[in-house]
Design a protein around this motif. Structure first.
Motif, short mmCIF file in Angstrom:
data_model
loop_
_atom_site.label_atom_id
_atom_site.label_comp_id
_atom_site.label_asym_id
_atom_site.label_seq_id
_atom_site.Cartn_x
_atom_site.Cartn_y
_atom_site.Cartn_z
N ILE A 2 0.87 -1.20 -0.11
CA ILE A 2 -0.30 0.05 0.19
C ILE A 2 0.71 1.29 -0.07
CG2 ILE A 2 -1.88 1.21 1.20
CD1 ILE A 2 -2.86 -1.31 0.20
N HIS A 3 0.78 1.91 -1.06
CA HIS A 3 1.49 3.44 -1.21
C HIS A 3 0.47 4.66 -0.75
CE1 HIS A 3 4.86 1.69 -3.56
NE2 HIS A 3 3.74 0.52 -3.81
N ILE A 4 1.01 5.49 -0.01
CA ILE A 4 0.48 6.84 0.21
C ILE A 4 1.24 7.69 -0.28
CG2 ILE A 4 -0.66 8.46 1.90
CD1 ILE A 4 -1.08 6.08 3.77
N ALA A 5 0.89 8.62 -1.43
CA ALA A 5 1.80 9.59 -2.04
C ALA A 5 1.06 10.78 -2.09
CB ALA A 5 1.78 9.06 -3.63
N HIS A 6 1.60 11.77 -2.80
CA HIS A 6 0.98 13.11 -2.66
C HIS A 6 0.83 13.48 -3.99
CE1 HIS A 6 5.25 14.28 -3.04
NE2 HIS A 6 4.97 15.22 -3.69
N GLY A 7 -0.22 14.40 -4.31
CA GLY A 7 -0.67 14.93 -5.67
C GLY A 7 -0.64 16.17 -5.61
N VAL A 8 -0.24 16.86 -6.83
CA VAL A 8 -0.40 18.36 -6.92
C VAL A 8 -1.19 18.79 -8.03
CG1 VAL A 8 1.00 20.56 -6.70
CG2 VAL A 8 2.00 18.25 -5.72
N ARG A 9 -2.08 19.76 -7.77
CA ARG A 9 -2.56 20.58 -8.93
C ARG A 9 -2.32 22.13 -8.78
NH1 ARG A 9 -7.79 22.39 -8.08
NH2 ARG A 9 -8.83 21.57 -6.24
N ASN A 10 -2.54 22.74 -9.90
CA ASN A 10 -2.60 24.23 -9.67
C ASN A 10 -3.77 24.85 -9.68
OD1 ASN A 10 -1.01 26.70 -9.53
ND2 ASN A 10 0.05 26.39 -11.53
#
Length: 394
Positions: free
Chosen positions: A270-278
């Motif tokens: 299980i991965h917990i990652a971060h996502g970025v939007r403008n």
């Protein structure tokens, strides 16, 4: 020698903060995890002797001489019944450094060790260090992989920087050995690099990377990469395979990066990652999940749509607003999971769950259908199924 009379008052407030009890925030519920009311680490958790000169002769007004601005993005470990956080501490001078906080409770009572971490000075051009991921590797070492920042020598722009993945290892979080920085043949910069906790293939070390063309923007970097190497003391990755891609009009549109060290479950990593939007208000950082195969961690086997966690309430306000970020989680022998997440580059919070809950979330939450109309059709199907259940329950 006498110390300043104000010290006792400051020390009392500090001890009161350390002793403060925490509790689950009952205002929030999603069935996946619990948020806790109080941050586990803030700038106020820094020991007073790190900030104040106690000598009344040299500090008659009892001023902070070496101030601390924020405490956030922390690696995390659970060892021998205790929880350890290697936090990013940012001084008032904008320089970050690492410090170890320890507690017998995963949600409260964290106290910094007497002194911050002094890393071996093997990279003279290094200016700043931050965001350490801690991996308890099956080779017996604890590895710390962090961002090592230095001025870009090719540019006259004072904000132009180069990010490398620094690597250290330790047995006890006290004595640190500095290894060579990670080298990726096809990526000029690296941030948010995570070392996989197990060997892959023929006794190889595996890294999750984030190829970047410059210090801030991902540019044409497609997402989270995966690469292997034989020698951890001089880690060189020749090829990075993109395993978790950025996508238009999603939470990963601008960039994404690995967060915690993957958690092993019966169904996959299980991965917990971060996502970025403008946005019109600037970059928005949220957390999301995916899973990879136990035998081949470069193969994604589940990818639920949408965000796993976003900033709420006061979490939205800080030095870099509208951000949640994680680079550490601790799993104990009961299968309890504690996710340490920072809000707005200012403070460190905790969310608690169990291994079973995020596993269920990752494998049973619908994927992103990528178009508004398709998402409405997906939701209508969901609603109608629930209506049928409610009707049958009458």
């Amino acid at each position: 020698m006498a110390i300043h009379h104000r010290y006792q008052e400051i020390e009392r407030k500090y001890e009161s903060l350390i002793a403060r009890k925490n509790k689950v925030d009952e205002r929030f519920y999603n069935g996946i995890y619990d948020r806790w009311m109080h941050p586990v680490l803030t700038a106020r958790h820094i020991p007073p002797i790190w900030k104040y000169d106690l000598d009344p002769a040299t500090n008659p007004y009892f001023m902070e001489r070496l101030g601390v601005n924020s405490v956030f993005n922390s690696g995390a470990l659970y060892m021998e019944g205790k929880y350890y956080l290697v936090a990013r501490v940012e001084g008032s001078d904008r320089k970050s450094f690492f410090a170890v906080a320890e507690s017998e409770s995963p949600t409260e009572g964290f106290r910094f060790w007497d002194e911050p971490v002094l890393l071996p000075d093997t990279v003279p051009e290094e200016t700043n260090v931050y965001d350490m991921r801690l991996t308890q590797h099956e080779d017996g070492w604890i590895y710390g992989v962090f961002c090592s920042e230095r001025k870009d020598p090719s540019s006259k722009d004072l904000s132009a920087a180069v990010a490398k993945a620094g690597i250290v290892r330790t047995r006890d979080l006290r004595e640190w050995e500095r290894l060579d920085d990670l080298e990726t043949k096809n990526s000029p910069q690296q941030r948010n690099v995570v070392l996989h906790p197990a060997f892959v293939g023929d006794h190889k070390y595996a890294f999750y990377t984030r190829p970047m063309e410059d210090f801030i923007g991902a540019g044409s970097g497609d997402g989270i990469g995966f690469g292997i190497c034989s020698d951890i003391t001089h880690a060189v990755i020749g090829e990075e395979k993109i395993i978790n891609k950025r996508n238009y009009h999603t939470i990963t549109e601008s960039k994404n990066g690995e967060g915690i060290v993957p958690i092993r479950t019966e169904r996959g990593w299980i991965h917990i990652a971060h996502g970025v939007r403008n946005t019109a208000a600037g970059l928005r950082y949220v957390l999301y999940c995916y899973a990879t195969d136990l035998k081949d961690p470069s193969r994604v086997i589940a990818e639920p749509g949408g965000l796993f966690m976003g900033p709420m309430g006061g979490e939205r306000i800080g030095d870099v607003s509208n951000v949640v970020f994680t680079n550490g989680a601790a799993v104990n022998e009961k299968g309890e999971v504690y996710i340490y997440y920072a809000s707005s580059d200012t403070r460190l919070h905790v969310a608690s769950t169990t291994i079973e809950k995020p596993t269920d979330y990752v494998f049973n939450t619908p994927e992103d259908k990528m178009r508004s109309r398709s998402c409405v059709s997906q939701r209508l199907e969901f609603i109608n199924r629930n209506k049928a259940l409610l009707e049958a329950d009458k």
